[in-house]
Write a protein that holds these residues in place. Structure first.
Motif, short mmCIF file in Angstrom:
data_model
loop_
_atom_site.label_atom_id
_atom_site.label_comp_id
_atom_site.label_asym_id
_atom_site.label_seq_id
_atom_site.Cartn_x
_atom_site.Cartn_y
_atom_site.Cartn_z
N ARG A 391 0.83 -1.14 0.10
CA ARG A 391 0.07 -0.19 -0.14
C ARG A 391 1.18 1.11 -0.11
O ARG A 391 1.73 1.33 0.72
N GLU A 392 0.54 2.39 -1.31
CA GLU A 392 1.48 3.26 -0.84
C GLU A 392 1.20 4.07 0.61
O GLU A 392 0.01 4.25 1.06
N LEU A 393 1.82 4.45 1.23
CA LEU A 393 1.39 5.46 2.56
C LEU A 393 1.77 7.25 2.81
O LEU A 393 3.01 6.60 2.31
N ASN A 394 1.60 7.24 3.10
CA ASN A 394 1.87 8.80 3.36
C ASN A 394 1.84 9.44 4.46
O ASN A 394 3.13 9.49 4.98
N ILE A 395 0.90 8.54 5.62
CA ILE A 395 1.44 9.17 7.25
C ILE A 395 0.89 7.98 7.83
O ILE A 395 -0.03 7.04 7.31
N VAL A 396 1.61 7.58 8.89
CA VAL A 396 2.00 6.81 9.46
C VAL A 396 1.58 7.06 11.35
O VAL A 396 2.58 8.39 11.25
N MET A 397 0.65 6.59 12.28
CA MET A 397 0.86 6.41 12.80
C MET A 397 1.40 5.45 14.09
O MET A 397 0.88 4.20 13.47
N SER A 398 1.95 5.90 15.47
CA SER A 398 2.91 4.69 15.95
C SER A 398 2.10 5.15 17.70
O SER A 398 1.88 5.93 18.19
N ASN A 399 1.47 4.29 17.82
CA ASN A 399 0.24 4.56 18.99
C ASN A 399 1.72 3.27 20.40
O ASN A 399 2.09 2.06 20.49
N THR A 400 1.73 4.12 21.58
CA THR A 400 2.70 3.20 22.80
C THR A 400 1.99 3.21 23.38
O THR A 400 2.11 4.53 24.36
N PHE A 401 1.90 2.59 24.75
CA PHE A 401 1.57 3.18 25.84
C PHE A 401 2.48 2.11 26.89
O PHE A 401 2.70 1.44 27.19
N GLY A 402 1.70 3.23 28.25
CA GLY A 402 2.37 2.22 30.16
C GLY A 402 1.86 1.87 30.98
O GLY A 402 1.07 3.20 31.57
N PHE A 403 2.09 1.12 31.44
CA PHE A 403 1.60 0.75 33.03
C PHE A 403 2.17 2.58 33.48
O PHE A 403 2.49 2.79 33.42
N GLY A 404 0.75 3.18 34.14
CA GLY A 404 0.55 4.10 35.09
C GLY A 404 -0.26 4.88 34.53
O GLY A 404 -0.44 5.80 34.35
N GLY A 405 -0.76 4.17 32.33
CA GLY A 405 -1.46 5.90 32.07
C GLY A 405 -0.64 6.28 31.49
O GLY A 405 -1.62 7.09 30.29
N HIS A 406 0.19 5.82 30.93
CA HIS A 406 1.00 6.82 30.47
C HIS A 406 0.83 6.56 28.64
O HIS A 406 0.71 5.04 28.05
N ASN A 407 0.54 7.68 28.22
CA ASN A 407 0.01 6.94 26.29
C ASN A 407 0.62 8.36 25.21
O ASN A 407 0.64 9.09 26.31
#
Length: 417
Positions: A391-407
């Protein structure tokens, strides 16, 4: 004040599916599982007897014996990955202004094995406190960027971000803002972790956080699958060279992608569990979109946190549906943790690298090990199951979350002038 543009000019990776960028990418697109029986210690009495360990990593291939003894594994991993990224960037270390080059690194735990071994050695002794003089310098979470800076003489900003599994995504966002505001020209960013230890496995087992699929470790990390039963612990490092666009252009650097924004939020809900409706995840993606100056319909793909836990996967996908509405079904959603396992504080870095390489190669890596449909997950979502998709991709997001509710959420864009 006009913000500077920030681009990525170098990458380095040390992962359970490849010990450099080329091997890592090959493992991702081919759906390679990095999970297998634990070799670092005897896991016979543990509930979980497998993990995503590095393969064929010998510190003496990178450090002399004396130096290796002074460095915890998480620092060794950081230095190996950052060396690859620096070399990949083509930066002339003799020509660059080292007062404007920094290192902002993420680690959720740091030198856990060093801490564990020193305490065990003390407990086995006669009570005399005979601790190694390198105990503290090896253990502290900020020592990885310190050693990277010392090796290369970088004299700009130098510190570690600690926000559990969101740590290296936090580091990238800090690096982005540092360069945006004109404080630095170049930042070595990323994260490392080495928690496949007696203490790490025992602690996460006690929380009932880990998969116990001992009969089939290679299929244990199965995000979005109805039979998922916890994450698979991983180890390694990812490094990215973030650079001010004009600085990179002036030296003729190759540019992988532009970092266009980052968002942060807190669940403010529970120490380890996400809000069931993904409220904090909704807010972090909205914050990232706003910071990047893009609309929901601009996003082509999302590398999810997707740890393979019963609660977390559902909450994240609910949040994606809420933020992106009807466009959510047009987004390629995946979880590369299905292959690498969960590298804790290094997760954001290696998944950010996966996002950048996906854009470069126009291929979305798969979410492997999916066999059973979860009725709690919207069937209209494209979870990129079991096979990579072109797929042609122009914008990609990356999610990462941590114990303690850190996003944390980072947005990358294919470079446009």
């Amino acid at each position: 004040m006009e913000l500077k543009r920030v681009v990525i000019t170098g990458l380095g990776a040390l992962t359970p599916i490849g010990n450099n960028i080329s091997e890592y990418w090959d493992g991702l697109v081919n759906g390679k599982s990095g999970s297998g029986p634990i070799t670092h210690f005897d896991p016979e009495k543990f509930k979980t007897k497998f993990a995503c360990e590095l393969k064929n990593f010998n510190p003496l291939d990178y450090f002399d014996r004396k130096e290796a003894r002074k460095l915890d594994k998480f620092t060794q991993y950081a230095m190996v990955a950052s060396d690859e990224a620096i070399a990949d960037s083509g930066i002339d270390l003799d020509a660059v202004d080292k007062y404007r080059v920094g290192v902002i690194w993420g680690a959720g735990i740091g030198g856990l094995e060093t801490f564990q071994n020193e305490v065990l050695n003390f407990a086995a002794g006669d009570g005399t406190p005979r601790f190694n003089p390198f105990f503290i310098p090896k253990m502290i979470a900020d020592i990885a960027p310190g050693n990277i800076s010392i090796k290369h003489g970088f004299m700009g900003a130098n510190y570690t971000t600690v926000s559990a599994c969101a740590s290296s995504a936090n580091a990238m966002i800090d690096a982005l803002n540092n360069i945006r505001l004109g404080y630095s020209d170049v930042i070595v960013s990323g994260g490392s972790e080495a928690a496949v230890t007696i203490a790490g496995m025992g602690g996460f087992n006690a929380m009932h956080a880990l998969s116990t699929r001992n009969e089939s470790p290679e299929t244990a990390s199965r995000p979005f699958d109805a039979t998922r039963d916890g994450f698979v612990l991983g180890e390694g490092a990812g490094a990215l060279i973030l650079e001010e666009y004009e600085h990179a252009k002036a030296r003729g650097a190759k540019i992988y992608a532009e970092v266009i924004g980052g968002g942060l939020s807190s669940d403010a809900y529970h120490m380890t569990a996400p809000h069931p409706d993904g409220n904090g995840v909704v807010r972090v993606m909205e914050n990232c979109l706003r910071n990047a100056g893009i609309k929901p319909e601009d996003v082509d793909a999302i590398n999810t946190h997707g740890t393979s836990t019963p609660l977390g996967d559902v909450a994240e996908l609910k949040a994606i549906t809420k933020v992106f509405g009807d466009h959510a079904k047009n987004i390629n959603i995946n979880s590369t943790k299905s292959m690498t396992g969960h590298l804790l504080g290094a997760a954001g870095a290696i998944e950010g690298i996966a996002s950048v390489l996906a854009m470069q190669h126009s291929i979305v890596p798969p979410t492997i090990n999916h066999e059973n449909v979860d009725e709690n997950i919207d069937a209209s979502l494209n979870l990129t199951l079991n096979k990579a998709q072109k797929r042609e991709l122009n914008i990609v997001m990356s999610n990462t979350f941590g114990f303690g509710g850190h996003n944390a959420c980072v947005a990358f864009k294919k470079l446009t002038e």
